[in-house]
Design a protein around this motif. Structure first.
Motif, PDB file in Angstrom:
ATOM      1  N   GLU A   2     -48.949 -33.505  32.585  1.00 31.59           N
ATOM      2  CA  GLU A   2     -49.302 -32.083  32.627  1.00 31.59           C
ATOM      3  C   GLU A   2     -49.406 -31.593  34.067  1.00 31.59           C
ATOM      4  O   GLU A   2     -48.989 -30.470  34.389  1.00 31.59           O
ATOM      5  N   TRP A   3     -49.994 -32.452  34.943  1.00 29.20           N
ATOM      6  CA  TRP A   3     -50.099 -32.070  36.359  1.00 29.20           C
ATOM      7  C   TRP A   3     -48.715 -31.882  36.973  1.00 29.20           C
ATOM      8  O   TRP A   3     -48.476 -30.903  37.680  1.00 29.20           O
ATOM      9  N   GLN A   4     -47.792 -32.819  36.682  1.00 34.57           N
ATOM     10  CA  GLN A   4     -46.455 -32.732  37.255  1.00 34.57           C
ATOM     11  C   GLN A   4     -45.727 -31.480  36.777  1.00 34.57           C
ATOM     12  O   GLN A   4     -45.032 -30.807  37.545  1.00 34.57           O
ATOM     13  N   SER A   5     -45.915 -31.136  35.512  1.00 31.41           N
ATOM     14  CA  SER A   5     -45.286 -29.932  34.974  1.00 31.41           C
ATOM     15  C   SER A   5     -45.811 -28.677  35.678  1.00 31.41           C
ATOM     16  O   SER A   5     -45.039 -27.779  36.041  1.00 31.41           O
ATOM     17  N   ALA A   6     -47.138 -28.628  35.871  1.00 25.80           N
ATOM     18  CA  ALA A   6     -47.738 -27.478  36.562  1.00 25.80           C
ATOM     19  C   ALA A   6     -47.285 -27.430  38.018  1.00 25.80           C
ATOM     20  O   ALA A   6     -47.017 -26.351  38.567  1.00 25.80           O
ATOM     21  N   ASP A  46     -44.465 -28.609  39.247  1.00 29.44           N
ATOM     22  CA  ASP A  46     -43.057 -28.199  39.297  1.00 29.44           C
ATOM     23  C   ASP A  46     -42.920 -26.691  39.121  1.00 29.44           C
ATOM     24  O   ASP A  46     -42.076 -26.051  39.765  1.00 29.44           O
ATOM     25  N   ALA A  47     -43.753 -26.105  38.262  1.00 31.96           N
ATOM     26  CA  ALA A  47     -43.709 -24.655  38.048  1.00 31.96           C
ATOM     27  C   ALA A  47     -44.143 -23.909  39.307  1.00 31.96           C
ATOM     28  O   ALA A  47     -43.546 -22.893  39.686  1.00 31.96           O
ATOM     29  N   LEU A  48     -45.188 -24.436  39.962  1.00 25.36           N
ATOM     30  CA  LEU A  48     -45.646 -23.800  41.197  1.00 25.36           C
ATOM     31  C   LEU A  48     -44.609 -23.948  42.303  1.00 25.36           C
ATOM     32  O   LEU A  48     -44.426 -23.038  43.128  1.00 25.36           O
ATOM     33  N   LEU A  49     -43.905 -25.076  42.333  1.00 22.35           N
ATOM     34  CA  LEU A  49     -42.895 -25.316  43.364  1.00 22.35           C
ATOM     35  C   LEU A  49     -41.807 -24.248  43.336  1.00 22.35           C
ATOM     36  O   LEU A  49     -41.308 -23.834  44.389  1.00 22.35           O
ATOM     37  N   ILE A  50     -41.460 -23.780  42.150  1.00 24.97           N
ATOM     38  CA  ILE A  50     -40.458 -22.710  42.041  1.00 24.97           C
ATOM     39  C   ILE A  50     -40.942 -21.464  42.782  1.00 24.97           C
ATOM     40  O   ILE A  50     -40.203 -20.834  43.543  1.00 24.97           O
ATOM     41  N   LYS A  51     -42.216 -21.126  42.586  1.00 23.57           N
ATOM     42  CA  LYS A  51     -42.788 -19.955  43.254  1.00 23.57           C
ATOM     43  C   LYS A  51     -42.899 -20.185  44.761  1.00 23.57           C
ATOM     44  O   LYS A  51     -42.693 -19.258  45.557  1.00 23.57           O
ATOM     45  N   GLU A  52     -43.261 -21.416  45.163  1.00 23.78           N
ATOM     46  CA  GLU A  52     -43.368 -21.721  46.592  1.00 23.78           C
ATOM     47  C   GLU A  52     -42.020 -21.563  47.284  1.00 23.78           C
ATOM     48  O   GLU A  52     -41.950 -21.039  48.410  1.00 23.78           O
ATOM     49  N   LYS A  53     -40.955 -22.007  46.616  1.00 23.49           N
ATOM     50  CA  LYS A  53     -39.623 -21.875  47.216  1.00 23.49           C
ATOM     51  C   LYS A  53     -39.197 -20.412  47.286  1.00 23.49           C
ATOM     52  O   LYS A  53     -38.552 -19.986  48.245  1.00 23.49           O
ATOM     53  N   GLU A  54     -39.578 -19.630  46.284  1.00 24.58           N
ATOM     54  CA  GLU A  54     -39.302 -18.190  46.327  1.00 24.58           C
ATOM     55  C   GLU A  54     -40.031 -17.547  47.502  1.00 24.58           C
ATOM     56  O   GLU A  54     -39.475 -16.690  48.204  1.00 24.58           O
ATOM     57  N   LEU A  55     -41.288 -17.954  47.712  1.00 21.12           N
ATOM     58  CA  LEU A  55     -42.074 -17.427  48.824  1.00 21.12           C
ATOM     59  C   LEU A  55     -41.459 -17.827  50.159  1.00 21.12           C
ATOM     60  O   LEU A  55     -41.396 -17.005  51.089  1.00 21.12           O
ATOM     61  N   THR A  56     -40.989 -19.069  50.268  1.00 23.04           N
ATOM     62  CA  THR A  56     -40.352 -19.525  51.500  1.00 23.04           C
ATOM     63  C   THR A  56     -39.111 -18.699  51.805  1.00 23.04           C
ATOM     64  O   THR A  56     -38.897 -18.271  52.951  1.00 23.04           O
ATOM     65  N   ARG A  57     -38.289 -18.466  50.778  1.00 27.72           N
ATOM     66  CA  ARG A  57     -37.076 -17.662  50.993  1.00 27.72           C
ATOM     67  C   ARG A  57     -37.428 -16.224  51.366  1.00 27.72           C
ATOM     68  O   ARG A  57     -36.767 -15.612  52.214  1.00 27.72           O
ATOM     69  N   ALA A  58     -38.500 -15.690  50.750  1.00 26.87           N
ATOM     70  CA  ALA A  58     -38.927 -14.333  51.100  1.00 26.87           C
ATOM     71  C   ALA A  58     -39.427 -14.278  52.537  1.00 26.87           C
ATOM     72  O   ALA A  58     -39.137 -13.325  53.280  1.00 26.87           O
ATOM     73  N   ALA A  59     -40.182 -15.312  52.955  1.00 27.98           N
ATOM     74  CA  ALA A  59     -40.673 -15.362  54.338  1.00 27.98           C
ATOM     75  C   ALA A  59     -39.518 -15.497  55.316  1.00 27.98           C
ATOM     76  O   ALA A  59     -39.536 -14.901  56.402  1.00 27.98           O
ATOM     77  N   ASP A  60     -38.493 -16.272  54.952  1.00 29.23           N
ATOM     78  CA  ASP A  60     -37.302 -16.393  55.799  1.00 29.23           C
ATOM     79  C   ASP A  60     -36.612 -15.047  55.965  1.00 29.23           C
ATOM     80  O   ASP A  60     -36.140 -14.701  57.052  1.00 29.23           O
ATOM     81  N   ALA A  61     -36.557 -14.273  54.880  1.00 25.14           N
ATOM     82  CA  ALA A  61     -35.913 -12.959  54.941  1.00 25.14           C
ATOM     83  C   ALA A  61     -36.703 -12.006  55.825  1.00 25.14           C
ATOM     84  O   ALA A  61     -36.113 -11.230  56.604  1.00 25.14           O
ATOM     85  N   VAL A  62     -38.027 -12.056  55.732  1.00 25.32           N
ATOM     86  CA  VAL A  62     -38.860 -11.211  56.593  1.00 25.32           C
ATOM     87  C   VAL A  62     -38.695 -11.627  58.053  1.00 25.32           C
ATOM     88  O   VAL A  62     -38.609 -10.778  58.953  1.00 25.32           O
TER      89      VAL A  62
END
Length: 216
Positions: free
Chosen positions: A13-17, A19-35
């Motif tokens: 369950e921890w790994q699933s949670a 992995d779900a957060l990692l998707i958001k973290e990568k989105e945030l990283t790409r958004a920060a790169d764009a800024v």
């Protein structure tokens, strides 16, 4: 105060949670790169490179602060004439400045400036054990011309020959990005333990817990 701890779950369950957060973290990283890319494309304004500051080696100009490099980052520190100690928040920022060789390797110089006199600056630097270079803005209009009116901020400059241009400025929570202590705390379940983060995880206001490192 009772701290609201995370739920206890199985490894799966921890790994699933996670992995779900990692998707958001990568989105945030790409958004920060764009800024960051948009920040690099900001227009720039010509700035007077002849401002004079008092440093350990005497009077120096803004152009001198580049030390021959193309880029200059200036941290505007809150330490005024007559004050024996600088701002705790600004002190946390300076505590988190890494070895300057890494900036120098990318043609970038960093200086801290403050309105206090040079002897006052040197006394506080000695107390804090800092080696990062500082100069005094006492007697010039550099801080006001950078939009600093008693507060703190970060200015970025670019040099083209002897021409100096200002390219960026930030203050308030824009300074958070400079503090690795906060980045580390943001990885933890208790976070910064400030009231705005999570219900039941803390009661402090933003930055209210910050002290000079010899005062904890």
């Amino acid at each position: 105060m009772t701290t609201a701890l995370p739920e206890i779950v199985s490894q799966e369950e921890w790994q699933s949670a996670r992995d779900a957060l990692l998707i958001k973290e990568k989105e945030l990283t790409r958004a920060a790169d764009a800024v960051a890319a948009e920040r690099r494309r900001l227009p720039m304004v010509r700035f007077d490179g002849k401002y004079e500051f008092e440093g350990p080696r005497g009077r120096v100009t803004l152009l001198d602060l580049f030390e021959g490099r193309r880029q200059l980052i200036v941290y505007h520190f809150m330490l005024n004439p007559g004050q024996k100690a600088g701002c705790p928040g600004c002190s946390l920022v300076v505590d988190n400045i890494g070895h300057l060789a890494h900036l120098h390797a990318r043609d970038t110089t960093l200086y801290v400036v403050a309105p206090a006199t040079l002897p006052e600056i040197e006394r506080y630097k000695e107390r804090m054990g800092w080696t990062v270079p500082w100069v005094s803005t006492d007697g010039n209009d550099f801080n006001p011309d950078c939009g600093i009116d008693g507060g703190f901020g970060v200015s970025v400059f670019l040099r083209e020959g002897d021409d100096v241009f200002r390219t960026y400025f930030t203050t308030a929570r824009g300074g958070d990005q400079l503090v690795s202590t906060l980045r580390y705390l943001d990885l933890t379940p208790l976070g910064r333990q400030e009231a705005w983060e999570e219900s039941g995880r803390g009661t402090d206001g933003p930055g209210h817990w910050w002290k000079r490192h010899d005062e904890y």
